[in-house]
Design a protein around this motif. Structure first.
Motif, PDB file in Angstrom:
ATOM      1  N   ARG A 194    -120.060  92.136  91.067  1.00 42.11           N
ATOM      2  CA  ARG A 194    -119.448  90.994  91.756  1.00 42.11           C
ATOM      3  C   ARG A 194    -118.019  91.294  92.224  1.00 42.11           C
ATOM      4  N   LEU A 195    -117.511  92.473  91.912  1.00 42.69           N
ATOM      5  CA  LEU A 195    -116.110  92.774  92.190  1.00 42.69           C
ATOM      6  C   LEU A 195    -115.969  94.022  93.050  1.00 42.69           C
ATOM      7  N   THR A 196    -114.835  94.130  93.725  1.00 39.36           N
ATOM      8  CA  THR A 196    -114.540  95.268  94.594  1.00 39.36           C
ATOM      9  C   THR A 196    -113.348  96.033  94.028  1.00 39.36           C
ATOM     10  N   PRO A 197    -113.479  97.341  93.847  1.00 39.22           N
ATOM     11  CA  PRO A 197    -112.354  98.126  93.326  1.00 39.22           C
ATOM     12  C   PRO A 197    -111.144  98.055  94.246  1.00 39.22           C
ATOM     13  N   PRO A 198    -109.943  98.234  93.707  1.00 30.63           N
ATOM     14  CA  PRO A 198    -109.646  98.445  92.281  1.00 30.63           C
ATOM     15  C   PRO A 198    -109.804  97.167  91.474  1.00 30.63           C
ATOM     16  N   ILE A 199    -110.258  97.346  90.216  1.00 26.93           N
ATOM     17  CA  ILE A 199    -110.584  96.212  89.351  1.00 26.93           C
ATOM     18  C   ILE A 199    -109.771  96.306  88.069  1.00 26.93           C
ATOM     19  N   LYS A 200    -109.160  95.204  87.701  1.00 25.14           N
ATOM     20  CA  LYS A 200    -108.459  95.096  86.426  1.00 25.14           C
ATOM     21  C   LYS A 200    -109.133  94.010  85.591  1.00 25.14           C
ATOM     22  N   LEU A 241    -117.123  93.306  73.519  1.00 29.76           N
ATOM     23  CA  LEU A 241    -116.858  93.532  74.940  1.00 29.76           C
ATOM     24  C   LEU A 241    -116.020  94.792  75.139  1.00 29.76           C
ATOM     25  N   LEU A 242    -114.998  94.977  74.310  1.00 28.58           N
ATOM     26  CA  LEU A 242    -114.151  96.156  74.431  1.00 28.58           C
ATOM     27  C   LEU A 242    -114.969  97.431  74.277  1.00 28.58           C
ATOM     28  N   VAL A 243    -115.820  97.491  73.271  1.00 24.22           N
ATOM     29  CA  VAL A 243    -116.629  98.689  73.048  1.00 24.22           C
ATOM     30  C   VAL A 243    -117.534  98.953  74.252  1.00 24.22           C
ATOM     31  N   ARG A 244    -118.099  97.901  74.826  1.00 18.41           N
ATOM     32  CA  ARG A 244    -118.928  98.079  76.027  1.00 18.41           C
ATOM     33  C   ARG A 244    -118.125  98.675  77.174  1.00 18.41           C
ATOM     34  N   TRP A 245    -116.907  98.174  77.369  1.00 21.04           N
ATOM     35  CA  TRP A 245    -116.067  98.669  78.465  1.00 21.04           C
ATOM     36  C   TRP A 245    -115.621 100.109  78.234  1.00 21.04           C
ATOM     37  N   LEU A 246    -115.517 100.508  76.972  1.00 23.02           N
ATOM     38  CA  LEU A 246    -115.060 101.866  76.650  1.00 23.02           C
ATOM     39  C   LEU A 246    -116.187 102.891  76.625  1.00 23.02           C
ATOM     40  N   THR A 247    -117.438 102.437  76.640  1.00 21.83           N
ATOM     41  CA  THR A 247    -118.568 103.364  76.502  1.00 21.83           C
ATOM     42  C   THR A 247    -119.593 103.201  77.625  1.00 21.83           C
ATOM     43  N   PRO A 248    -119.175 103.238  78.883  1.00 22.12           N
ATOM     44  CA  PRO A 248    -120.137 103.140  79.978  1.00 22.12           C
ATOM     45  C   PRO A 248    -120.935 104.432  80.117  1.00 22.12           C
ATOM     46  N   GLU A 249    -122.022 104.376  80.869  1.00 18.89           N
ATOM     47  CA  GLU A 249    -122.826 105.571  81.087  1.00 18.89           C
ATOM     48  C   GLU A 249    -122.056 106.612  81.907  1.00 18.89           C
ATOM     49  N   VAL A 250    -121.201 106.123  82.811  1.00 18.20           N
ATOM     50  CA  VAL A 250    -120.454 107.015  83.706  1.00 18.20           C
ATOM     51  C   VAL A 250    -118.960 106.739  83.564  1.00 18.20           C
ATOM     52  N   TRP A 251    -118.165 107.804  83.548  1.00 15.80           N
ATOM     53  CA  TRP A 251    -116.711 107.671  83.512  1.00 15.80           C
ATOM     54  C   TRP A 251    -116.133 108.417  84.708  1.00 15.80           C
ATOM     55  N   PRO A 252    -115.126 107.892  85.410  1.00 10.71           N
ATOM     56  CA  PRO A 252    -114.355 106.693  85.124  1.00 10.71           C
ATOM     57  C   PRO A 252    -115.184 105.411  85.194  1.00 10.71           C
ATOM     58  N   PRO A 253    -114.746 104.355  84.495  1.00  6.97           N
ATOM     59  CA  PRO A 253    -115.495 103.101  84.474  1.00  6.97           C
ATOM     60  C   PRO A 253    -115.222 102.276  85.731  1.00  6.97           C
ATOM     61  N   PHE A 254    -115.833 101.086  85.807  1.00 11.80           N
ATOM     62  CA  PHE A 254    -115.628 100.237  86.977  1.00 11.80           C
ATOM     63  C   PHE A 254    -114.218  99.655  87.024  1.00 11.80           C
ATOM     64  N   TRP A 255    -113.520  99.651  85.884  1.00 13.17           N
ATOM     65  CA  TRP A 255    -112.185  99.057  85.793  1.00 13.17           C
ATOM     66  C   TRP A 255    -111.111 100.139  85.753  1.00 13.17           C
ATOM     67  N   ASP A 256    -109.932  99.780  86.267  1.00 13.92           N
ATOM     68  CA  ASP A 256    -108.779 100.679  86.196  1.00 13.92           C
ATOM     69  C   ASP A 256    -107.980 100.473  84.913  1.00 13.92           C
ATOM     70  N   SER A 257    -107.871  99.213  84.493  1.00 14.14           N
ATOM     71  CA  SER A 257    -107.098  98.916  83.289  1.00 14.14           C
ATOM     72  C   SER A 257    -107.648  97.670  82.609  1.00 14.14           C
ATOM     73  N   LEU A 258    -107.371  97.575  81.308  1.00 14.66           N
ATOM     74  CA  LEU A 258    -107.726  96.411  80.489  1.00 14.66           C
ATOM     75  C   LEU A 258    -106.444  95.858  79.893  1.00 14.66           C
ATOM     76  N   THR A 259    -106.189  94.571  80.079  1.00 10.05           N
ATOM     77  CA  THR A 259    -105.049  93.903  79.454  1.00 10.05           C
ATOM     78  C   THR A 259    -105.627  92.737  78.674  1.00 10.05           C
ATOM     79  N   LEU A 260    -105.701  92.891  77.351  1.00 14.84           N
ATOM     80  CA  LEU A 260    -106.538  92.014  76.537  1.00 14.84           C
ATOM     81  C   LEU A 260    -105.805  91.481  75.312  1.00 14.84           C
TER      82      LEU A 260
END
Length: 279
Positions: free
Chosen positions: A112-118, A131-150
């Motif tokens: 639903r989002l267009t890079p760059p994504i935060k 949720l954090l673990v999911r974002w840190l362990t995607p099938e492909v790296w780099p992930p869909f997000w550039d940064s996480l502020t949580l």
């Protein structure tokens, strides 16, 4: 903030819409719009970026993200009671806020989002770590997000940035720091929230690296780290014996002592061990 967007203060929003926080949803509302704006700025320059927000509640952080110039905000909120106040925000920022009434664990946000994504969120306590673990362990790296502020409970935040030798050091620190720069950006006391939680909170900022700090197969590294910290009081030769019959030899090949314990091993050391096991 109300002077910027013309919307009422958050306490008034909560009273108008009957938004008492629900413990079952892990809700603790941050009502100070100066604080929510500050958190939004911690994500860096939002102009030209899409933002994923989880658990916006009455929309304090949402307002901060939009006021700071986010190109588009996707707000995923499980509580249907919050749809009306979030719709009021969307009306003030036409075309820039999309609200989805769903469980964040079930939403494919990247589609639903267009890079760059935060990703910027005051995460509900009951799903934040998952949720954090999911974002840190995607099938492909780099992930869909550039940064996480949580936002997390302080204990979780300290586990994310922990270093070897500390009690907080464990699987979460390795997952986060293997492929990210991680730091605590702000600490907040319980009284900053409504209702006040029993513990302090902290905002963690994670910036995705282009690739991992040290070479290792992600799934094998996760297996090694999980096995080591599941029995963190044991020596590695005991906690990891299920991974290979010659585990002591492989530990030595990786430059590790079989009598070391998990909390003594650096990320580089775990990656070296994963490589010897892969061979």
């Amino acid at each position: 903030m109300s002077a910027i967007d013309g919307l009422p203060p958050l306490r008034q929003v909560i009273a108008t819409h009957g938004l008492s926080a629900k413990k079952a949803l892990g809700q603790n509302f941050l009502l100070d719009l100066n604080l929510t704006a500050k958190i939004a700025r911690m994500a860096g320059d939002l102009a030209g970026a899409d933002v994923l927000e989880i658990g916006p509640g009455p929309g304090g952080l949402t307002r901060g993200l939009l006021a700071e110039g986010a190109r588009h905000v996707l707000a995923v909120e499980k509580d249907a009671r919050c749809m009306a106040p979030l719709a009021e925000i969307a009306a003030v920022y036409p075309g820039r806020l999309e609200v989805v009434n769903a469980d964040a664990l079930d939403v494919d946000a990247a589609a639903r989002l267009t890079p760059p994504i935060k990703v910027v969120a005051n995460l509900p306590y009951n799903v934040g770590t998952e949720l954090l673990v999911r974002w840190l362990t995607p099938e492909v790296w780099p992930p869909f997000w550039d940064s996480l502020t949580l936002m997390f409970q302080r204990e979780v935040a300290e586990r994310i940035i922990a270093t070897p030798g500390s009690k907080a050091y464990g699987r979460l620190a390795i997952l986060a720091q293997w492929r990210c720069d991680a730091r605590i950006a702000m600490r907040l006391p319980p009284e900053a929230f409504t209702p006040a939680p029993k513990v302090d909170s902290a905002v963690v900022h994670l910036k995705a690296l282009p690739g991992p700090r040290f070479e290792a197969d992600p799934k094998l590294l996760e297996r090694v780290v999980a096995a080591a910290f599941n029995q963190r009081r044991k020596m590695l030769r005991a906690s990891l014996k299920g991974l290979a019959p010659d585990i002591e030899d492989r530990l030595r090949m990786a430059g590790l002592s079989p009598t070391d314990r998990a909390e003594q091993i650096s990320i580089e050391g775990f990656c070296a061990l994963a490589r010897t096991l892969a061979d």
